[in-house]
Motif scaffolding. Sequence first.
Motif, PDB file in Angstrom:
ATOM      1  N   GLY A   1      18.182  80.967  10.408  1.00  0.00           N
ATOM      2  CA  GLY A   1      17.689  82.117   9.661  1.00  0.00           C
ATOM      3  C   GLY A   1      18.681  82.647   8.647  1.00  0.00           C
ATOM      4  O   GLY A   1      18.741  83.851   8.395  1.00  0.00           O
ATOM      5  N   GLN A   2      19.458  81.741   8.033  1.00  0.00           N
ATOM      6  CA  GLN A   2      20.479  82.131   7.071  1.00  0.00           C
ATOM      7  C   GLN A   2      20.135  81.632   5.670  1.00  0.00           C
ATOM      8  O   GLN A   2      19.511  80.578   5.512  1.00  0.00           O
ATOM      9  N   GLU A   3      20.560  82.384   4.662  1.00  0.00           N
ATOM     10  CA  GLU A   3      20.462  81.888   3.296  1.00  0.00           C
ATOM     11  C   GLU A   3      21.374  80.674   3.152  1.00  0.00           C
ATOM     12  O   GLU A   3      22.378  80.545   3.854  1.00  0.00           O
ATOM     13  N   TYR A   4      21.033  79.801   2.215  1.00  0.00           N
ATOM     14  CA  TYR A   4      21.806  78.568   2.056  1.00  0.00           C
ATOM     15  C   TYR A   4      22.193  78.374   0.597  1.00  0.00           C
ATOM     16  O   TYR A   4      21.405  78.646  -0.319  1.00  0.00           O
ATOM     17  N   ALA A   5      23.427  77.902   0.391  1.00  0.00           N
ATOM     18  CA  ALA A   5      23.885  77.547  -0.952  1.00  0.00           C
ATOM     19  C   ALA A   5      24.819  76.356  -0.845  1.00  0.00           C
ATOM     20  O   ALA A   5      25.528  76.191   0.157  1.00  0.00           O
TER      21      ALA A   5
END
Length: 316
Positions: free
Chosen positions: A23-27
Amino acid sequence: MLVTVSDDPKKRKFAQMVAAEAGQEYASFRSLERLISAIQDDPSAMLFVDAPEEEAFAEFEAPLVSAINSERLIYLGAKRIGDQSYIVRSPFFGGHVTSDDVKLWNSSNAAVFARAVRVALGTTGKGIASFLEPDARIIEISLSSTLDKNETIKTVCETLARERHFSERLLANVCLASDELLMNAMYDAPVDELGNPLVGTVARHTAHSLVGKNRIQFLIGYDSRHCAIQVVDYHGSMDKQRLLSRIVKVYAPDEYQIDQRTPGAGLGLARIYRSEASLFFSCRSKVSTEATALLLLNSDFGRSRNRFQFLATRFE
């Protein structure tokens, strides 16, 4: 936020799947400059990095001092952690994930590691259930004395053999992990206010009660893929660098000849890890330590060279 720095598309995809599961943003970035810029506004970001040589790792690590909190660096590698001991010396070390088979950087293993990431980030509760599927079978065992250990482990393994038909080799590794984690909680964890061991020199055949501050939680659980062993003590005295040095040290064969009757029988942590288990240690200073080992149910322990495995920590 979960950020990846890697030239390997398989590892970038793996990190992206972990982020989605957690459930984390990804880059993803190729250059260190862009990475630093991206995480300056989020010093709690978790970094997945692939820097296979010590020199490259040092170049990557140096600029992070002012940009990231400790224990936020997860190393993605193909080598065993014992071959890359410089990684655990990093103040940012939060974990090491390894597989020497590119096929194992897959969605199933991403889901498994995402559970550890959620615990490390504090976005989920701790406890053994956090590392297993929702329908996992969990057994909690009470011990009132240090002398209960051997009989308790024997009884638990007999129960597992009946319930899940664990292989003899898997049961042997369950016994090894249980014994070592319990020994650490019983004899290494109790310390005084100055951090000096209270029972470290006590003979192992001498009974002492496991009540009050010395109480221990011992849990074993399994789901469709894994068996987890977790031991919780209420001293919160685990030393991170001492722990990691035990695990990564390359022991000579005669150092494995451990006399369980004498103090200091702590080399089993390295044996657990080398047997193919994944390990997670969560310690809140002077409060509690949770030590968890995760074993693959259908693994041919010690024989297959194609493994997916992780070592991760959370120290507060």
